[in-house]
Design an enzyme around this catalytic site. Structure first.
Site, PDB file in Angstrom:
ATOM      1  N   SER A 231      67.311  35.937  24.712  1.00 10.23           N
ATOM      2  CA  SER A 231      67.101  36.912  25.786  1.00 10.23           C
ATOM      3  C   SER A 231      67.351  38.319  25.268  1.00 10.23           C
ATOM      4  O   SER A 231      68.165  38.545  24.376  1.00 10.23           O
ATOM      5  CB  SER A 231      67.977  36.656  27.011  1.00 10.23           C
ATOM      6  OG  SER A 231      67.692  35.401  27.576  1.00 10.23           O
ATOM      7  N   SER A 269      63.559  32.334  26.065  1.00  5.23           N
ATOM      8  CA  SER A 269      64.133  33.677  26.076  1.00  5.23           C
ATOM      9  C   SER A 269      63.857  34.361  27.406  1.00  5.23           C
ATOM     10  O   SER A 269      62.782  34.230  27.983  1.00  5.23           O
ATOM     11  CB  SER A 269      63.534  34.511  24.935  1.00  5.23           C
ATOM     12  OG  SER A 269      64.177  35.763  24.829  1.00  5.23           O
ATOM     13  N   ASP A 271      63.306  37.907  28.774  1.00  2.80           N
ATOM     14  CA  ASP A 271      63.007  39.262  28.288  1.00  2.80           C
ATOM     15  C   ASP A 271      62.693  40.157  29.483  1.00  2.80           C
ATOM     16  O   ASP A 271      61.673  39.978  30.160  1.00  2.80           O
ATOM     17  CB  ASP A 271      61.824  39.225  27.310  1.00  2.80           C
ATOM     18  CG  ASP A 271      62.096  38.275  26.152  1.00  2.80           C
ATOM     19  OD1 ASP A 271      63.163  38.391  25.539  1.00  2.80           O
ATOM     20  OD2 ASP A 271      61.241  37.415  25.867  1.00  2.80           O
TER      21      ASP A 271
END
Length: 338
Positions: A231, A269, A271
Site C-alpha cells: 500500500s 496493494s 494505493d
C-alpha cells in the site's frame, strides 16, 4: 550517512523549482507531526504521521478530493470525503491494524478542542501494511502516539524515511518510509505551491533516473512480502482553493505518479491519493486547462522525487527474526553521475 536527498547528489526531477524546504510544509498553513515507535527486541517498527491543515481551526472543512488507484486497503472516512468533497479533520497515516485506534484517538483529540455540542465528525486515516517488519505486535499505535503527533505538528520539514507512519514501510524491494517534496508554479494571476507527502510502501522495481535498480542487482535480498502486498498513500496540498472535482483529479495524478518510480499496483496493494486546499474560500476558483496541467506536472514531479527521497533517507532494518530491509545505497546515485 543517511538522511540525504536526491538534490544532494546533483539530481532533480522536472523543470519546476521546489519550495524552500522541498516539503509539503512549504504550502502555507500545512503542518506535519510524527510519532515513531521502534522496539527492536520485539520487532515493532511503526508510528503515525499527522498532516494538519491550520485552516481547520477557523472553518468546519476545507475542499478536498480523493482517488483510489487500487482498493485493497483501509482508508477511514473516505465515503464522506468523496460525497461532500470536504476534509474536516487532520489526516493521519499509520499501520494497517492501527488505523481504527488512530481514528478513535483523532476523534477524541478533536472533541477536546471543540466547544458546544458536536453532532458528527469524520476522521480521516490512511494506512500501509508494515507487518513484514513489525511481527511483534499488530496494533502498536496508542492514543498517546496519535496525540503527540498532532500536538507536535509544525511547519518544519518532516523527518523522512524511518519515521512516523513510514517507520516499518518497504518499497520497491528496499527500506522506504516517509517522503516529501514541493513545487512552485504559476497560475493566471498568482504563484502557487504544491506539496506532497508520500507513505511509500509498495511492490515493484525501482526506476531511478532512467535505470531499473533492484536489490538483487546490488547483491541484496528483496524486502517485503513475496505476495507483493504493501500500500502507498499520497497526500497533496495546494494553496489555492479549487473545487472538489478538480482536487479529485489532482489526487489521481498522485497515484499515477507512483508508476514513474516503478510501482507495481498489485492486487494486494492499497494505493490512494488525497488532495486538499489549505486556503479556505467561500467561492473556490475553477482552474482552467493550462493551470490544471501545471498543477498536474507539479504533482507528478513532486511524488517521484518524494519516493526517491524516502528511499535515500531510510535506514536499513534487521529484525530479531532475521528479516532485513536494506536501504538504497547512496553509491547508486554517485554511479549515475551528476
Amino acid at each position: 550517512m543517511r538522511g540525504r536527498r536526491l538534490r544532494d547528489f546533483g539530481h532533480s526531477i522536472g523543470r519546476l523549482e521546489p519550495g524552500p524546504l522541498n516539503a509539503i510544509t512549504d504550502v502555507a498553513g500545512v503542518l506535519v507531526g510524527q510519532s515513531t515507535i521502534v522496539d527492536e527486541r520485539r520487532s515493532v517498527y511503526s508510528g503515525v504521521t499527522a498532516i494538519v491543515p491550520e485552516a481547520l481551526a477557523g472553518v468546519r472543512a476545507v475542499p478536498a478530493g480523493f482517488h483510489v488507484g487500487n482498493g485493497y486497503g483501509k482508508f477511514v472516512g473516505t465515503t464522506q470525503l468523496v460525497e461532500l468533497g470536504e476534509l474536516e479533520t487532520p489526516i493521519l497515516l499509520t499501520s494497517t491494524l492501527s488505523a481504527f485506534r488512530a481514528a478513535d484517538a483523532l476523534l477524541s483529540w478533536i472533541l477536546e478542542r471543540r466547544s458546544g455540542p458536536v453532532v458528527t465528525v469524520n476522521p480521516v486515516v490512511g494506512e500501509v501494511n508494515d507487518l513484514w517488519l513489525t511481527t511483534g505486535e499488530a496494533r502498536p499505535v496508542t492514543a498517546e502516539h496519535v496525540h503527540a503527533a498532532l500536538d507536535g505538528a509544525s511547519s518544519q520539514a518532516p523527518e523522512l524515511g524511518n519515521a512516523g507512519g513510514g517507520t516499518g514501510a518497504c518499497a520497491l524491494g528496499f527500506k522506504a518510509g516517509i517522503g516529501t517534496a514541493s513545487r512552485r508554479t504559476r497560475l493566471r494571476d498568482q504563484e502557487t505551491t504544491v506539496g506532497v507527502l508520500v507513505q511509500a510502501n509498495m511492490g515493484g522495481d525501482l526506476r531511478l533516473l532512467g535505470r531499473t535498480i533492484t536489490p538483487e542487482s546490488l547483491g541484496f535480498l528483496r524486502a517485503g512480502p513475496e505476495t507483493d502486498r504493501g500500500s502507498c498513500v499520497v497526500v497533496i496540498a495546494l494553496d489555492v482553493a479549487c473545487p472538489a472535482l478538480q482536487l479529485s483529479r489532482i489526487a489521481a495524478r498522485g497515484v499515477l505518479a507512483l508508476g514513474r518510480v516503478g510501482a507495481s499496483y498489485s492486487h494486494g496493494s492499497g494505493d490512494y491519493g488525497l488532495a486538499f486546499s489549505s486556503a479556505h474560500s467561500d467561492a473556490p476558483r475553477t482552474l482552467d486547462q493550462v493551470e490544471l496541467d501545471r498543477i498536474f506536472t507539479a504533482v507528478l514531479d513532486s511524488v517521484e522525487e518524494a519516493v526517491i527521497d524516502a528511499l535515500l533517507a531510510a535506514r536499513t532494518v534487521r529484525t530479531a527474526e532475521g528479516r532485513e530491509a536494506v536501504a538504497l545505497p547512496h553509491e547508486v546515485l554517485g554511479a549515475l553521475g551528476g
